[in-house]
Design an enzyme around this catalytic site. Structure first.
Site, mmCIF file in Angstrom:
data_model
loop_
_atom_site.group_PDB
_atom_site.id
_atom_site.type_symbol
_atom_site.label_atom_id
_atom_site.label_comp_id
_atom_site.label_asym_id
_atom_site.label_seq_id
_atom_site.Cartn_x
_atom_site.Cartn_y
_atom_site.Cartn_z
ATOM 1 N N THR A 1 -3.400 -3.041 6.859
ATOM 2 C CA THR A 1 -3.550 -4.407 7.378
ATOM 3 C C THR A 1 -2.682 -4.500 8.619
ATOM 4 O O THR A 1 -1.462 -4.335 8.542
ATOM 5 C CB THR A 1 -3.101 -5.448 6.339
ATOM 6 O OG1 THR A 1 -3.847 -5.248 5.142
ATOM 7 C CG2 THR A 1 -3.340 -6.860 6.860
ATOM 8 N N LYS B 1 -9.565 -9.864 7.493
ATOM 9 C CA LYS B 1 -8.564 -9.561 6.460
ATOM 10 C C LYS B 1 -7.420 -10.577 6.509
ATOM 11 O O LYS B 1 -6.876 -10.976 5.477
ATOM 12 C CB LYS B 1 -8.045 -8.131 6.661
ATOM 13 C CG LYS B 1 -6.794 -7.772 5.902
ATOM 14 C CD LYS B 1 -6.964 -7.654 4.390
ATOM 15 C CE LYS B 1 -5.607 -7.385 3.746
ATOM 16 N NZ LYS B 1 -5.628 -7.169 2.317
ATOM 17 N N LYS C 1 4.717 -9.625 6.647
ATOM 18 C CA LYS C 1 4.107 -9.015 7.851
ATOM 19 C C LYS C 1 2.728 -9.608 8.117
ATOM 20 O O LYS C 1 2.398 -10.006 9.239
ATOM 21 C CB LYS C 1 4.025 -7.497 7.608
ATOM 22 C CG LYS C 1 3.264 -6.671 8.617
ATOM 23 C CD LYS C 1 1.870 -6.260 8.146
ATOM 24 C CE LYS C 1 1.844 -5.404 6.908
ATOM 25 N NZ LYS C 1 0.502 -5.057 6.441
#
Ligand code: NAP
Length: 291
Positions: free
Chosen positions: A95, A171, A239
């Site tokens: 990701t 995502k 993150k």
């Protein structure tokens, strides 16, 4: 197919295992070799460096932690873009940042690599083990057609969202849901505890109603067992949410996500970023370690 697989952590190891078991010739590389050992036992070859993993492959997959790791793996002088053979398809399944995915795809298009796809996943380590991941793809449709058999060994849902970067963008939408649902599950668990209810009975009731979800089942079971080990690391959720906040003009547009981002950073600071995201529970308990 000949596959170079880079990154054998919580997700990368079970995903690479499925490809080995499907009969592909897989070379693996990971910063910490010990985490790749079970794959070597399954028949993978060991590559001592990223360049070695990238050389002479049909497909290269990266499943790394942070965008900085991804950028270095591709762009370093001895990285994937320099080492890969002509015609190789590279896939970043970490990701990571949509902007970085666009930049890397452009750089790849200017070199011998056939294409670089962004293809992050959802489904956690269990989905990785069982081959039931959801795969969010951005990039060249022809390259996707070539690697589709690999994706079908890893997941049950493969959606092409558009050009390079769109897999990562989709995502990040998923991660807004993951963040707010995880925080909701933790707060609901704390309320059940405060009401002195049996958490197993509460789960039995709520999981079949509109609040049911795989994330509820996963996080609730870990909380009931007082288990903060990671399926998904809290530092990685921080993150992801930073990436989401970077994508919007004004973070105040996403009050829930902004708040969960701050809570993830607080938990990572207090308990360590390698704790599972269910450790967000500690921000709700009066006796919690982060208060
Ligand atoms: P992880 O367990 O931390 O695995 C990442 C692996 O990448 C580690 O083994 C790490 O090596 C390796 N690595 C990092 N930089 C490297 C480099 N420069 N060279 C070689 N190896 C390097 O994380 P994960 O849970 O598998 O997640 C991987 C990615 O998928 C992350 O972007 C995460 O956000 C995403 N993701 C995670 C989940 C989940 O539920 N866990 C689900 C979907 C997506 P070391 O062993 O030395 O640390």
């Amino acid at each position: 197919m000949r596959i170079g697989w880079i990154g054998t952590g919580l997700m990368g190891a079970p995903m690479a295992a499925r490809l080995i078991e499907a009969g592909h010739r897989v070379s693996v590389h990971n910063r910490t070799r010990a985490k790749a050992e079970p794959l070597l036992d399954l028949g993978a070859g060991w590559a001592g460096s990223i360049a070695e993993a990238a050389r002479d492959q049909d497909v290269i997959v990266t499943m790394l932690s942070y965008p900085a790791d991804v950028a270095a793996a591709y762009q370093d002088p001895d990285g994937i873009l320099a080492a890969a053979a002509a015609g190789t398809v590279a896939i970043d399944m970490s990701t990571s940042s949509p902007a970085l995915a666009r930049r890397l795809a452009e750089q790849a298009a200017a070199g011998p690599i056939a294409a670089l796809l962004d293809a992050p996943v959802s489904g956690g380590p269990a989905g990785a083990r069982n081959g039931t991941l959801s795969i969010f793809v951005g990039g060249d449709a022809g390259a996707l057609a070539r690697v589709r058999p690999l994706f079908e060994a890893l997941g049950t849902t493969v959606v092409h969202h558009g050009p390079a970067g769109s897999g990562q963008a989709a995502k990040l939408v998923n991660q807004v849901l993951v963040a707010n649902v995880t925080q909701g599950v933790c707060e609901a668990f704390a309320v059940a505890e405060a009401a002195e209810l049996d958490p197993r009975q509460v789960l039995e009731s709520v999981r079949v109603g509109v609040a049911g979800s795989p994330l509820l089942d996963f996080a609730w079971a870990r909380l009931a067992a007082d288990d903060l080990e990671p399926g998904f690391k809290v530092a990685h959720l921080a993150k992801d949410l930073q990436l989401v906040l970077d994508e919007v003009d004004d973070a105040r547009e996403l009050p829930g996500t902004t708040q969960v981002h701050a809570l993830c950073l607080a938990v990572a600071d207090a308990l360590g970023g390698d704790r599972g995201t269910q450790a967000l529970i500690t921000t709700t308990r009066h006796s919690g370690e982060t208060r």
